[in-house]
Design an enzyme around this catalytic site. Structure first.
Site, PDB file in Angstrom:
ATOM      1  N   PHE A 112       0.826  -1.211   0.000  1.00  0.00           N
ATOM      2  CA  PHE A 112       0.000   0.000   0.000  1.00  0.00           C
ATOM      3  C   PHE A 112       0.857   1.255   0.000  1.00  0.00           C
ATOM      4  O   PHE A 112       0.418   2.336  -0.410  1.00  0.00           O
ATOM      5  CB  PHE A 112      -0.975  -0.026   1.188  1.00  0.00           C
ATOM      6  CG  PHE A 112      -0.435   0.483   2.494  1.00  0.00           C
ATOM      7  CD1 PHE A 112      -0.612   1.802   2.857  1.00  0.00           C
ATOM      8  CD2 PHE A 112       0.228  -0.357   3.376  1.00  0.00           C
ATOM      9  CE1 PHE A 112      -0.143   2.280   4.071  1.00  0.00           C
ATOM     10  CE2 PHE A 112       0.705   0.109   4.589  1.00  0.00           C
ATOM     11  CZ  PHE A 112       0.519   1.435   4.939  1.00  0.00           C
ATOM     12  N   LYS A 113       2.104   1.126   0.426  1.00  0.00           N
ATOM     13  CA  LYS A 113       2.982   2.300   0.492  1.00  0.00           C
ATOM     14  C   LYS A 113       3.410   2.794  -0.882  1.00  0.00           C
ATOM     15  O   LYS A 113       3.904   3.914  -1.014  1.00  0.00           O
ATOM     16  CB  LYS A 113       4.194   1.968   1.371  1.00  0.00           C
ATOM     17  CG  LYS A 113       3.758   1.735   2.814  1.00  0.00           C
ATOM     18  CD  LYS A 113       4.853   1.200   3.701  1.00  0.00           C
ATOM     19  CE  LYS A 113       4.285   0.914   5.094  1.00  0.00           C
ATOM     20  NZ  LYS A 113       5.266   0.345   6.003  1.00  0.00           N
ATOM     21  N   ASP A 114       3.197   1.979  -1.920  1.00  0.00           N
ATOM     22  CA  ASP A 114       3.445   2.471  -3.277  1.00  0.00           C
ATOM     23  C   ASP A 114       2.636   3.741  -3.554  1.00  0.00           C
ATOM     24  O   ASP A 114       3.096   4.643  -4.258  1.00  0.00           O
ATOM     25  CB  ASP A 114       3.055   1.409  -4.316  1.00  0.00           C
ATOM     26  CG  ASP A 114       4.034   0.255  -4.382  1.00  0.00           C
ATOM     27  OD1 ASP A 114       5.249   0.481  -4.220  1.00  0.00           O
ATOM     28  OD2 ASP A 114       3.582  -0.893  -4.600  1.00  0.00           O
ATOM     29  N   THR A 145       8.155  -0.875   3.382  1.00  0.00           N
ATOM     30  CA  THR A 145       8.585   0.500   3.108  1.00  0.00           C
ATOM     31  C   THR A 145       9.831   0.528   2.234  1.00  0.00           C
ATOM     32  O   THR A 145       9.931   1.327   1.301  1.00  0.00           O
ATOM     33  CB  THR A 145       8.857   1.263   4.415  1.00  0.00           C
ATOM     34  OG1 THR A 145       7.661   1.335   5.183  1.00  0.00           O
ATOM     35  CG2 THR A 145       9.345   2.677   4.127  1.00  0.00           C
TER      36      THR A 145
END
Length: 406
Positions: A112-114, A145
Site C-alpha cells: 500500500f505504500k506504493d 517501506t
C-alpha cells in the site's frame, strides 16, 4: 500552509520544508498548523471523484499553488499513478454483510505504500530539479517501506537512497525486492536488530541538524508528512464508496478497520476525521499490540521483545505516528506532547493522562488479532485475500464495514 513540530520547539516550515525533513529538529513530527474544515457541500462534490482526483484535491489544500501550481501538481500525481495495474488505482471490493475491502496493492511492489511514496517521489523531483540539488534518502524498514521507497526513486539522478534492512525480519520476497535492484543510486544494507531498533540511530542522525544539512539527508518513512497526506485519500475514497447516502443529516458513519504498524494510516484517518469525514477508526494489530494497549488502557509501553509474526511489516513496537495522534487529540498541545514522548524515549514506558486517553478511546477502537491474520485480511468477517498477492503477508488493505456499531 504552515507546518509545526508536535513538540513545539522547532521553527515552522512550509510544505517543501516538511517534505525534505525527517524528524523535526526538536525530535517531533511535522503537522499542519491548522486543518481545513470540509463542509457537506465539499464532501458532496468530492464523493464522485476518482482516487487520483481525491489525492489532487487534498494535496492542493495542503501544499498550495504558490509552491506547486495546480496544473503541475495534477501532472505530478498523474505521473505517480501511471504504472499502477488497476485502472482505478485503488479499488473497493464488496464482500458480504456490508463488509468491503479497499485494495491498496496495485502498485509496483504490491505494498500500500506504493501509493504515497510514488507521489512523494514526484514532489521531491519537482523541487530538486528546480533548485538543481541532490539528496540522500535514509530509510529503515520492517519490510514493505524499503521496497516501495526504492521503487519510487530508483534510477533518479538527484536522489540516492540508503535502505537499512533488518536481517531475518522481512519476508523473502521483500528482501529480494530490495537486494536485486541494480541501480547506482540504490544502496541496501543488512543490519542486526529489528525495525524498532533501526529507528533509534536514524532518529539520532536526524537530530544532528548540522550533519543532516551537510549531507542533504531526508527520510521517506511515514515520519515524512507527505506520506501521511496522500494516505488521507484512502479514507475519503473508502467513505464515499461505502456510505449508503450523503443526503442525510448528519452524514452516516463508516467504520474503517486499519491494520497498523507505525500508525501512519491511523494518523491519516484521525486527520480526516478532524477535517469533517464521519469515519470510525478501528486499529487492528498482531501480537505486537502497543496500540491496542494504548487505546484500551492508556498504556503506551514497550513489551519485553518484538514477537515475530506472519505479518512482519506489522511487527513494530514503536508506532511513532501515535505522536501525531496524541498532539492532534490534545488540541495541538506541543508542551504536553513533548513531555509524554520524552518520557517514553527515556523509560520506554508512558501512561496517557486520563483526559487524553478519554479523547483517544472514542476516536480509535482496537482489536488485538492473532499473528496469523495478515494486514490484507484484518477481520474474521472478511474473506481472506490471496497472501501471494501481498509480499508482506499483510500491508495492503483497509477493511471497511459501513454502519457498524462502536
Amino acid at each position: 500552509m504552515w507546518y509545526v513540530s508536535t513538540r513545539g520547539m522547532a521553527p515552522r516550515v512550509d510544505f517543501e520544508g516538511a517534505l525534505f525533513s525527517g524528524y523535526a529538529p526538536d525530535g517531533g513530527l511535522f503537522m499542519p498548523e491548522e486543518l481545513p474544515q470540509l463542509g457537506i457541500e465539499t464532501l458532496h462534490q468530492w464523493s464522485a471523484l476518482s482516487y487520483p482526483s481525491l489525492v489532487k484535491e487534498l494535496c492542493t489544500l495542503f501544499i498550495g499553488p504558490e509552491l506547486i501550481p495546480k496544473e503541475v501538481l495534477n501532472d505530478l500525481i498523474d505521473r505517480a499513478f501511471s504504472r499502477f495495474r488497476h485502472r482505478e488505482v485503488v479499488h473497493l471490493s464488496r464482500l458480504r454483510n456490508g463488509l468491503n475491502v479497499l485494495e491498496l496493492w496495485h502498485g509496483a511492489t504490491y505494498a500500500f505504500k506504493d501509493l504515497s511514496l510514488c507521489c512523494t517521489a514526484q514532489f521531491l523531483q519537482y523541487f530538486l530539479e528546480k533548485k538543481e540539488k541532490h539528496i540522500t534518502v535514509v530509510v529503515g524498514t520492517s519490510g514493505d517501506t524499503g521496497s516501495a521507497a526504492i521503487e519510487s526513486v530508483q534510477g533518479t539522478k538527484n536522489i540516492d537512497i540508503i535502505v537499512l534492512l533488518p536481517k531475518g525480519h522481512c519476508t523473502k520476497i521483500q528482501e529480494l525486492q530490495m537486494t536485486t535492484v541494480l541501480r547506482e543510486n540504490v544502496h541496501v544494507f543488512g543490519v542486526e536488530g529489528n525495525s524498532d531498533e533501526l529507528d533509534e540511530p536514524i532518529k539520532a542522525v536526524f537530530a544532528d541538524v548540522a550533519f543532516v544539512k551537510k549531507h542533504n539527508l531526508m527520510s521517506l518513512n511515514s515520519i515524512n508528512w507527505a506520506r501521511v497526506l496522500v494516505q488521507m485519500a484512502h479514507h475519503f475514497f473508502a467513505y464515499f464508496r461505502c456510505a449508503p447516502s450523503l443526503d442525510t443529516c448528519p452524514l452516516p458513519p463508516v467504520e474503517v478497520v486499519v491494520p497498523t504498524g507505525a500508525a501512519g494510516n491511523l494518523a491519516a484517518g484521525c486527520i480526516a476525521q478532524k477535517m469533517g469525514l464521519p469515519i470510525r477508526l478501528v486499529a487492528a494489530v498482531n501480537h505486537n499490540d502497543i496500540i491496542h494497549r494504548t487505546v484500551q488502557q492508556g498504556d503506551f509501553s514497550l513489551s519485553a521483545a518484538v514477537e515475530p509474526t506472519l505479518a512482519s511489516a506489522m511487527d513494530i513496537q514503536v508506532p511513532y505516528n501515535m505522536e501525531r495522534i496524541f498532539w492532534l487529540l490534545s488540541g495541538s498541545d506541543s508542551q504536553g506532547t513533548r513531555t509524554l514522548m520524552e518520557q517514553f524515549e527515556r523509560t520506554q514506558s508512558m501512561s496517557l493522562p486520563k483526559e487524553l486517553h478519554s479523547k483517544l478511546s472514542p476516536v480509535l477502537s482496537g482489536p488485538r488479532l492473532c499473528s496469523q491474520v495478515p494486514r490484507s485480511c484484518p477481520g474474521s468477517r472478511a474473506e481472506p485475500r490471496d497472501p501471494c498477492r501481498d509480499p508482506s503477508s499483510g500491508a495492503q488493505g483497509d477493511a471497511l464495514h459501513p454502519n457498524a456499531e462502536g
